[in-house]
Enzyme design. Structure first.
Site, PDB file in Angstrom:
ATOM      1  N   PRO A  77       0.788  -1.245   0.000  1.00  0.00           N
ATOM      2  CA  PRO A  77       0.000   0.000   0.000  1.00  0.00           C
ATOM      3  C   PRO A  77       0.816   1.289   0.000  1.00  0.00           C
ATOM      4  O   PRO A  77       0.276   2.363   0.263  1.00  0.00           O
ATOM      5  CB  PRO A  77      -0.773  -0.123   1.315  1.00  0.00           C
ATOM      6  CG  PRO A  77       0.224  -0.771   2.235  1.00  0.00           C
ATOM      7  CD  PRO A  77       1.039  -1.711   1.374  1.00  0.00           C
ATOM      8  N   GLU A  78       2.115   1.204  -0.289  1.00  0.00           N
ATOM      9  CA  GLU A  78       2.962   2.395  -0.144  1.00  0.00           C
ATOM     10  C   GLU A  78       2.448   3.602  -0.927  1.00  0.00           C
ATOM     11  O   GLU A  78       2.425   4.730  -0.414  1.00  0.00           O
ATOM     12  CB  GLU A  78       4.400   2.067  -0.559  1.00  0.00           C
ATOM     13  CG  GLU A  78       5.270   1.541   0.560  1.00  0.00           C
ATOM     14  CD  GLU A  78       4.969   0.095   0.929  1.00  0.00           C
ATOM     15  OE1 GLU A  78       5.646  -0.451   1.811  1.00  0.00           O
ATOM     16  OE2 GLU A  78       4.047  -0.511   0.328  1.00  0.00           O
ATOM     17  N   VAL A  79       2.053   3.394  -2.174  1.00  0.00           N
ATOM     18  CA  VAL A  79       1.574   4.524  -2.989  1.00  0.00           C
ATOM     19  C   VAL A  79       0.309   5.130  -2.369  1.00  0.00           C
ATOM     20  O   VAL A  79       0.106   6.340  -2.396  1.00  0.00           O
ATOM     21  CB  VAL A  79       1.323   4.077  -4.444  1.00  0.00           C
ATOM     22  CG1 VAL A  79       0.522   5.120  -5.210  1.00  0.00           C
ATOM     23  CG2 VAL A  79       2.654   3.842  -5.152  1.00  0.00           C
TER      24      VAL A  79
END
Length: 259
Positions: A137-139
């Site tokens: 989920p970094e973005v």
């Protein structure tokens, strides 16, 4: 051998490394990152252990980086150089595991999120429970995928699929992960360590010198440009984390329950 957060159990010439924070869905804080790095480096000169299984908690391999601790990094660091060192600890952790001469196998139960995906990508093989999921989920939080994980991911699934995994932030089922080559075997719920250990035991039974030579050759060939393409990913993460977009996205992500 046992550390505060990491336990190493020897089973003949196979070692099972278990990390457990005792809560927080096994999220990576700085203490855990440092301990896991030290454990990996101990194996670098180990001529007796031939394969290593890495696993987390039974309910969660890891929920990723500890977002509460991450939000206080700027406040806790005494200098810019110290802050940069903190950001690069994850890179060094994954590199330490990738550089281990033993065959390494990740055993994933529950969830593997963000950094909890990045670390297994640095290992040779991955076994995933049929009721687990992968999630990058970094973005969605407004930052890039770091810890040297992006080039490893591209090598495994190709550029288009790597973009989809990182940009669309879709949860991946075990079957999806197996089909795309992110994991190598599936296991019944609660059996990931057993299946991973069986795989590690098979590898440990092979002639050790030839096994290490093949591992080193494959890693050298497949990862020849990895450091070139990811050498500054921690600096990029530090920069992107400071943006207004990232701060708003991170706050929204936490408020939504990290969905």
């Amino acid at each position: 051998m046992s550390d505060n957060l990491v336990n190493v159990e020897k089973r003949g010439d196979v070692a099972v490394v278990t990390f457990d924070r005792g809560g927080s869905l096994n999220a990576f804080n700085q203490a855990l990152i440092i301990e896991l790095t030290k454990v990996a480096r101990r194996f670098h000169d180990d001529l007796e252990t031939r394969a290593v299984v890495l696993t987390g908690r039974a309910d969660a391999f890891s929920a990723g980086i500890d977002l509460k601790e991450r939000s206080t990094r700027d406040d806790d660091a005494s200098s810019d150089l110290e802050l940069r060192e903190v950001y690069y600890r994850g890179v060094k952790l994954c590199q330490a595991w990738e550089d281990m001469p033993q065959i390494t196998v990740a055993a994933i139960e529950g969830m593997a999120v963000g950094a909890g995906v990045a670390l297994p990508l640095a290992l040779d093989w991955r076994v995933m429970s049929r009721d687990a999921f992968l999630y990058v989920p970094e973005v969605k939080i407004g930052i890039n995928l770091q810890w040297g994980a992006l080039p490893r991911l591209v090598s495994m699934v190709g550029p288009a699929r790597a973009k989809r995994i990182c940009i669309l932030c879709e949860r991946m089922s075990p079957e999806h992960a197996l089909d795309w080559g992110l994991v190598d075997e599936l296991a019944d719920a609660g059996s990931a360590v057993e299946v991973a250990t069986n795989l590690a035991t098979q590898a440990a039974s092979m002639p050790p010198v030839a096994t290490r030579m093949v591992k080193e050759a494959v890693n050298a060939m497949s990862g020849a440009l990895h450091k070139v393409s990811a050498y500054a990913d921690a600096d990029q993460s530090a920069l992107s984390s400071a943006s207004r977009d990232a701060k708003a996205a991170s706050a929204s992500f936490v408020k939504s329950g990290a969905s």
